[in-house]
Design an enzyme around this catalytic site. Structure first.
Site, PDB file in Angstrom:
ATOM      1  CE  LYS A   1      -1.958   2.630   3.051  1.00 21.36           C
ATOM      2  NZ  LYS A   1      -1.927   3.936   2.369  1.00 21.36           N
TER       3      LYS A   1
ATOM      4  CB  THR B   1       7.740   7.721  15.666  1.00 19.48           C
ATOM      5  OG1 THR B   1       9.021   7.810  15.022  1.00 19.48           O
ATOM      6  CG2 THR B   1       7.907   7.011  17.000  1.00 19.48           C
TER       7      THR B   1
ATOM      8  CB  CYS C   1      13.242   9.744   7.118  1.00 19.38           C
ATOM      9  SG  CYS C   1      14.086   8.665   5.953  1.00 19.38           S
TER      10      CYS C   1
ATOM     11  CD  GLU D   1       9.943  13.026  11.324  1.00 16.39           C
ATOM     12  OE1 GLU D   1       8.858  12.477  11.599  1.00 16.39           O
ATOM     13  OE2 GLU D   1      10.785  12.516  10.581  1.00 16.39           O
TER      14      GLU D   1
END
Ligand code: NDP
Length: 482
Positions: free
Chosen positions: A173, A228, A282, A384
């Site tokens: 996906k 996360t 990332c 983040e």
């Protein structure tokens, strides 16, 4: 509007519900395609097809699997320009980036694992004069691969290539925000005649289609890349049944600049590490730690180079900064910039949304933003942001640099800049993260273990690590002596 379709049992098909979601081009803000809003019914069909295909695919020879995958890589290369254009329309990233990074890497992923399986060796252990033990690695059966929107085809293939190469059948996906290259990938699989059910691509929302893949009892492993918080949810669903999981999660990566570095190279790479793909990688460095003695000279050069970046229509060649992925994400990034001001930060450049003329007036463009004066433990330096926003901090010595670098719940990547090899070694091994680049950034070798420590993930991808993740080792012990 074009309708994208699921790829199940070798066929392109509408979702069972008949429901579709609008696919938006982040640079123009306009819907330009519809994608299946799949649910557990579609996932059930995909798992059924993958289960059916599993027996024959798992017993094909490595040469056969390798050939299928190499054919797919060839077609990716042959259609690289189209794929790059589609990737840029789906993500808002500069076309140059799609052409030089995303699409070539997707082909490289297929080739790397297609050929890696031709060169692996199995372990054997001779036990005194009594027995031979050998380790056989079996495919897991049906596995799920779930990938994010920032590097769509790049990360999609990074997961499915090792899964297919090792004889698994796959339910994959892509993010519902960036489904288009995965759809073209399904057409490529059809074109090469990949056996039905070996790869199944189900489009839709994470908490519906994604969750149905994760919780399906016949899906034996989940390879996930994303945030996360999502990773934690997935781990908790997999834990009760001991489903194997690989989690590649978020980061808050330190970029550490010592005063004995080559300043020009450091600044040039710092700009790339901060703002490539609008800071939505990332691995981007978002906390820039600079030795106090070169702080001012670094800051001035970094600022000057950042101001030279060209923001604009991502389809225009040589644009450096395109659109961020969505309205929601743009709001999130801007809210962190507001928070930085509240937390005492000083915005040195950027800090706002900007309008790009022409077809992009409704796109989400944020100017590259550099902030200083923030404390190490404030939210902006701890959470983040995943956008074109970096924070500059000073350190006075090596010890403080390491402490600041490790002052994070994340541990994905770091970049260390010094011309002292001993310092480079000491600092790199003291930073608790999965990858440390010394005097470089994002220089990748697909054979190396890739992944994060702490809350940046669980397990490793890449090379042998990926081949191991997608297989179950079995020890077979044959007595040889009496
Ligand atoms: P998300 O965690 O929101 O989503 C990642 C994928 O998971 C998407 O396909 C999403 O679907 C799906 N998903 C969401 N919820 C569930 C669920 N409950 N069950 C199963 N699948 C679900 O991440 P983003 O897409 O926003 O990606 C950005 C994040 O990814 C950042 O934190 C970034 O650091 C991280 N990342 C990590 C990398 C690494 O290698 N460590 C590499 C690249 C990114 P949908 O989008 O359709 O909701």
């Amino acid at each position: 509007m074009e309708k994208l379709l699921n790829y199940i049992d070798g066929e392109l098909q509408e979702p069972v519900s008949g429901n579709f979601i609008e696919n938006i081009n982040p640079a123009t803000g306009e819907a330009y395609a519809l994608i299946p809003d799949s649910d557990e019914n579609d996932v059930n069909l995909a798992v059924e097809a993958a289960n059916k295909a599993s027996e024959s695919w798992s017993t094909t020879t490595v040469q056969e699997r390798s050939e299928w995958m190499l054919k797919i890589a060839e077609i990716i290369d042959a259609n690289a320009d189209t794929l790059a254009l589609v990737e840029t329309n789906d993500t808002g990233k500069p076309i140059n980036l799609s052409k030089t990074v995303d699409i070539p890497r997707a082909a490289a992923n297929m080739r790397f694992f297609a050929t890696a399986i031709l060169h692996t060796t199995d372990n054997a252990h001779i036990t005194n004069q009594q027995a031979i033990n050998y380790t056989k690695r079996h495919p897991l059966g049906v596995v799920g691969c779930i990938s994010p929107w920032n590097l769509p085809l790049y990360l999609f293939t990074w997961k499915i290539a090792p899964a297919l190469a090792t004889g698994n059948t796959v339910i994959a996906k892509p993010s519902e925000l960036t489904p288009a290259t995965a759809f073209l990938f399904s057409k490529i699989c059809k074109e090469v005649g990949l056996p039905k059910g070996v790869l199944n691509i189900v489009h839709g929302y994470g908490d519906k289609a994604g969750a149905a893949i994760v919780s399906h009892e016949d899906v034996n492993a989940i390879s996930f890349t994303g945030g996360t918080a999502t990773g934690s949810k997935i781990a908790s669903v997999c834990a009760p049944s001991f489903k194997k999981v690989s989690l590649e999660l978020g980061g808050k990566n330190p970029f550490v600049v010592f005063d004995d570095c080559n300043l020009e190279n450091t600044v040039e790479t710092a700009v790339r590490a901060s703002f490539s793909n609008q800071g939505q990688i990332c691995l981007c460095g978002s906390r820039i730690l600079v030795h106090e003695s070169c702080y001012e000279s670094f800051k001035n050069a970094f600022l000057a180079k950042t101001k030279e970046l060209k923001i604009g229509d991502p389809l225009v060649p040589f644009i450096d900064v395109g659109a961020v992925i969505s309205n929601n994400h743009s709001e999130k990034i801007l809210s962190y910039i507001d928070l930085a001001i509240k937390e005492g930060g000083k915005i040195l450049t950027g800090g706002n949304k900007t309008q790009v003329e022409g077809r992009c007036t409704k796109g989400n463009f944020i100017t590259p933003t550099i902030i200083e004066n923030l404390s190490a433990n404030c939210r902006v330096n701890q959470e983040e942001i995943f956008g074109p926003v970096v924070s500059l901090m000073k350190f006075k010595d090596e010890k403080e640099a390491i402490t600041l670098a490790n002052d994070s719940k994340y541990g994905l990547a770091a970049s260390v800049w010094t011309n002292d090899i001993n310092k480079a070694n000491r600092v790199s091994s003291a930073i608790k993260c999965g990858i440390v680049w010394v005097n470089c950034w994002m220089l990748r070798d697909l054979r190396t273990p890739f992944g994060g420590m702490k809350q940046s993930g669980l397990g490793r991808e890449g090379g042998e690590e990926a081949l191991r993740f997608f297989t179950e080792p079995q020890n077979i012990c044959i007595q040889t002596g009496s």
